[in-house]
Design an enzyme around this catalytic site. Structure first.
Site, short mmCIF file in Angstrom:
data_model
loop_
_atom_site.label_atom_id
_atom_site.label_comp_id
_atom_site.label_asym_id
_atom_site.label_seq_id
_atom_site.Cartn_x
_atom_site.Cartn_y
_atom_site.Cartn_z
N ASP A 39 0.82 -1.21 0.00
CA ASP A 39 0.00 0.00 0.00
C ASP A 39 0.86 1.26 0.00
OD1 ASP A 39 0.84 -0.63 2.65
OD2 ASP A 39 -0.55 0.88 3.41
N GLU A 40 0.28 2.32 -0.49
CA GLU A 40 0.83 3.67 -0.41
C GLU A 40 2.29 3.77 -0.85
OE1 GLU A 40 -1.29 6.38 2.60
OE2 GLU A 40 -0.74 4.60 3.77
#
Length: 258
Positions: free
Chosen positions: A19-20
């Site tokens: 993620d991210e």
């Protein structure tokens, strides 16, 4: 790491993150800079990583779990061929029920952790400490609590969410469950119990036995009584769960003290 963790834990799942991705951080790394200079993209580099990790996870008889970003992030993502639905679960956190629908429409199983409903750390303000908007008398933090995922998610906000909202019956079958999240930028042992409990209990009831009665109506009025009783049990066991009603509302229905 994959071999070590799968040896320690017998679970049938392995969460591989993703993620991210922050392009600026990646682009500051000399090794990645060299790849980019040779014509690679950040998405290709992420896919190179996933393509190495995914078969290893599967070889350990695990299903790989990734955050939704691996497929849905607009800037850095991988192709669906790198994460076959048969061996992949995607965990949704952005854009409410919309991203859950995108995941199941693509054929993946989904775990729902919507930041709009299930992020227990939200609503406590900007942790960086230098947000000048706080000094603006015309700014209004009432709607977001001064944090990107605000406001605070009350127990009823958690309880009332329908993780298969907007899905067809066939799509809903691909939603295997949900998970509340408590990120620790503003959490330590001093406040942990109250941030988690009893809100996580509200989510547990909603997912285990449903948040609707036999007629299909939301049963949060009944849940209130159950949750108050459960909170008292937790406190009696030394868990510092936060109250959800004033004491007199519980001891004297109607809220009028003697």
């Amino acid at each position: 790491m994959v071999n070590d963790l799968t040896s320690l834990f017998p679970d049938g799942f392995y969460h591989a993150g993703t993620d991210e991705v922050t392009p600026g951080c990646w682009e500051a790394d000399p090794t990645i800079q060299a790849d980019l200079e040779r014509g690679a993209t950040l998405s290709q580099l992420l896919e190179r990583y996933v393509s190495a990790v995914h078969p290893l996870v599967v070889s350990r008889n695990r299903t790989a779990v990734y955050w939704e970003d691996v497929l849905l992030d607009a800037a850095v993502n991988v192709s669906a061929s790198a994460i076959p639905p048969a061996t992949t679960i995607l965990q949704s956190w952005n854009n409410g029920p919309n991203n859950t629908k995108l995941i199941v429409q693509a054929g993946y199983r989904a775990i729902v952790s919507s930041a709009s409903f299930y992020y227990l750390d939200c609503g406590h303000g900007d942790f960086v400490g230098n947000n000048s908007l706080y000094d603006d008398p015309n700014s209004d933090f009432d709607t977001d609590g001064g944090s990107w995922c605000g406001p605070y998610k009350t127990w009823q906000r958690v309880y009332d969410y329908d993780i298969v909202y907007g899905l067809t019956p066939e799509e809903a079958q691909l939603v295997i469950g949900g998970e509340v999240a408590l990120w620790t930028e503003q959490v330590d042992a001093a406040v942990l119990d109250g941030r988690v409990w009893p809100r996580a209990s509200a989510m547990a009831e909603a997912l285990w036995s449903g948040n609707r009665d036999a007629s299909g109506r939301k049963r949060y009025a009944e849940a209130t009584d159950r949750l108050i009783d459960w909170r008292q049990r937790m406190v009696g066991r030394g868990v510092r769960a936060e109250p959800i009603q004033p004491l007199w509302c519980r001891t004297r229905p109607g809220g009028t003290p003697t």
